[in-house]
Design an enzyme around this catalytic site. Structure first.
Site, PDB file in Angstrom:
ATOM      1  N   GLU A   1       0.798  -1.222   0.000  1.00  0.00           N
ATOM      2  CA  GLU A   1       0.000   0.000   0.000  1.00  0.00           C
ATOM      3  C   GLU A   1       0.838   1.283   0.000  1.00  0.00           C
ATOM      4  O   GLU A   1       0.772   2.089   0.940  1.00  0.00           O
ATOM      5  CB  GLU A   1      -0.929   0.015   1.213  1.00  0.00           C
ATOM      6  CG  GLU A   1      -1.927  -1.114   1.238  1.00  0.00           C
ATOM      7  CD  GLU A   1      -2.896  -1.040   2.405  1.00  0.00           C
ATOM      8  OE1 GLU A   1      -3.884  -1.775   2.376  1.00  0.00           O
ATOM      9  OE2 GLU A   1      -2.649  -0.242   3.348  1.00  0.00           O
TER      10      GLU A   1
ATOM     11  N   GLU B   1      -5.226  -8.509   1.025  1.00  0.00           N
ATOM     12  CA  GLU B   1      -5.835  -8.191   2.317  1.00  0.00           C
ATOM     13  C   GLU B   1      -7.330  -8.008   2.127  1.00  0.00           C
ATOM     14  O   GLU B   1      -7.764  -7.355   1.180  1.00  0.00           O
ATOM     15  CB  GLU B   1      -5.265  -6.907   2.932  1.00  0.00           C
ATOM     16  CG  GLU B   1      -3.869  -7.025   3.493  1.00  0.00           C
ATOM     17  CD  GLU B   1      -3.411  -5.736   4.170  1.00  0.00           C
ATOM     18  OE1 GLU B   1      -4.273  -4.979   4.669  1.00  0.00           O
ATOM     19  OE2 GLU B   1      -2.189  -5.496   4.208  1.00  0.00           O
TER      20      GLU B   1
END
Length: 474
Positions: free
Chosen positions: A198, A384
């Site tokens: 991320e 995720e």
């Protein structure tokens, strides 16, 4: 008067066009049968963690300094002054945790390497840390669980912090040295490598919101940091492919390298109101489209009205990925409001369940994300997806609904290769400390005892159904 009428008609026509181009997607969630959620035999079913959040004793990185500091108003940086400390003691209890992963039926485990433990001082490599990660990989292999390794998950060694982190171009070179060392040590066990987790969230939280280290609020500087990280990614991609010549799992591929993107789904707060559509356009471009286009073209473009107008070519970035990781959690309704900071109205959907993170549970958003990101033309892993909640029924439904959404995308031709639930167990949730619990396993942070939560069993059941199908086919 006629001009006003024409203008109103034009606005109506534009709104109709936008509603047709970006339709609200929904389907019945009440009659999902887990027996229908069948995936390919080589599908990776996994769980995910990150080093700082679970290992414990991460005392040589920037987050250790952050947790032990206060802000300008004298308040702790982390909720209630929590510090990661021993956390889940995964460093010492990894054998026990491998058994928990195996009990779920998972065949893959996504974890991160803690750079500050591997290289606590510049150019000084810790044999103990490298041997630890080797032992972890060996334990996973012995349990028929594939290691899925993240090389950077939000933390840097203190010595990197002291030179400015990724604000400093030199950090890119130091990062590549670290990547080369880890790959050389672990290539016998690892085929799946993730360069960064991320990167956009890391930049936003550290340089725009100031909630992560270094705690700055500087939009222009944040863009410079992001450019350095993207350069580090593509250099790491090339480095891994140059060094990893070992096919650890016998599938004929020495290594497969990707990056994880936090994919944020937005919808206009008022679908009839053109200013809300404009906000939607800029937010979607900022969070999603600019990233996708940069990987396809090698050129990062970003336009934020009156703030940023960037167009930068990054050598080697184009097609610097063998797969893309998607981290998906929620959807945000967005709009324009003069009463809000930066004119941004950001809201949840009140008619939908809300997690303990105050995030809307919207599984259709995972489907939409997968459809959007398939334009990258490579396999996709959901790296995720999870929920922080104490409600066992909501936890069960969240897992079932999101696996179903993933299955719908698979049926519609999206090349999905794996799903990693976040997280294996409760852990240190960054600025929220230990207050938010995402784990399939509950952790008592006093005794460190792990216990499978009610509602988590649905994930185990889905995996078992797929294993039974695979066994019957053989």
């Amino acid at each position: 008067m006629l001009l006003i009428i024409y203008l109103i008609l034009l606005i109506i026509l534009i709104s109709i066009y936008l509603n047709l181009k970006y339709p609200a997607i929904s389907w019945d969630l009440k009659n999902i049968d887990k027996r229908d959620l069948i995936f390919p035999n080589d599908f990776l079913w996994g769980v995910a963690t990150s080093a700082h959040q679970v290992e414990g004793n991460c005392t040589s990185n920037d987050w250790f300094l952050w947790e032990n500091s206060i802000d300008e108003e004298g308040c702790p940086r982390v909720r209630f002054g929590h510090r990661s400390g021993l956390s889940c003691d995964h460093w010492n209890r990894y054998k026990e945790d491998i058994k928990l992963i195996k009990e779920l039926g998972c065949n893959s485990y996504r974890f991160s390497i803690e750079w500050s433990k591997v290289e606590p001082e510049r150019g000084i490599w810790s044999r103990e840390a490298l041997d630890h990660y080797k032992a972890l990989c060996e334990g996973l292999r012995d349990s028929e669980i594939k290691p899925f390794v993240t090389l950077h998950h939000f933390t840097n060694p203190i010595w990197i912090w002291e030179i400015g982190g990724f604000e400093n171009r030199d950090t890119v070179d130091y990062f590549i040295d670290y990547v080369a060392k880890v790959v050389d040590e672990l290539k016998e066990y690892v085929d799946f490598w993730m360069t960064f987790n991320e990167p956009l969230v890391y930049v936003i939280m550290g340089w725009i919101y100031g909630k992560f280290p270094p705690g700055k609020k500087d939009l222009i500087l944040s863009v410079e940091v992001l450019m350095n990280i993207l350069e580090a990614h593509c250099l790491a991609y090339r480095t891994i492919h140059e060094l990893d010549n070992v096919d650890s799992d016998g599938d004929g591929i020495n290594c497969s390298v990707g990056i994880a993107k936090s994919a944020q789904i937005f919808d206009p707060y008022r679908r009839w109101y053109l200013p809300d559509w404009i906000v939607f356009y800029y937010l979607d471009n900022f969070f999603n489209e600019s990233f996708i286009e940069s990987l396809l073209t090698g050129e990062y473009r970003l336009h934020i009205p009156f703030k940023v107008n960037l167009k930068k070519s990054i050598p080697g970035l184009k097609y610097s990925y063998d797969w893309i990781g998607i981290n998906y959690y929620t959807r945000i309704l967005c709009g324009f409001s003069l009463k809000r900071q930066w004119g941004l109205l950001l809201e949840n959907t009140k008619s939908l369940p809300i997690s303990d993170m105050n995030w809307t549970v919207y599984p259709q958003g995972l489907y939409r994300t997968l459809i959007k990101y398939r334009k990258l033309g490579v396999p996709i892993f959901i790296t995720e997806n999870g929920i922080a909640t104490e409600n066992k029924n909501l936890r069960r439904d969240f897992i079932l609904y999101h696996v179903d959404a993933m299955h719908e995308a698979l049926l519609d031709g999206v090349d999905i290769r794996g799903y990693f639930y976040w997280s294996l167990m409760d852990n240190f949730e960054w600025a929220e400390g230990f207050t938010k619990r995402f784990g399939l396993y509950h952790v008592d942070f006093k005794t460190l005892k792990r216990r499978l939560k009610e509602g988590s069993n649905i994930y185990k059941e889905i995996i078992q159904l797929n294993r039974q199908k695979e066994f019957c086919e053989k």
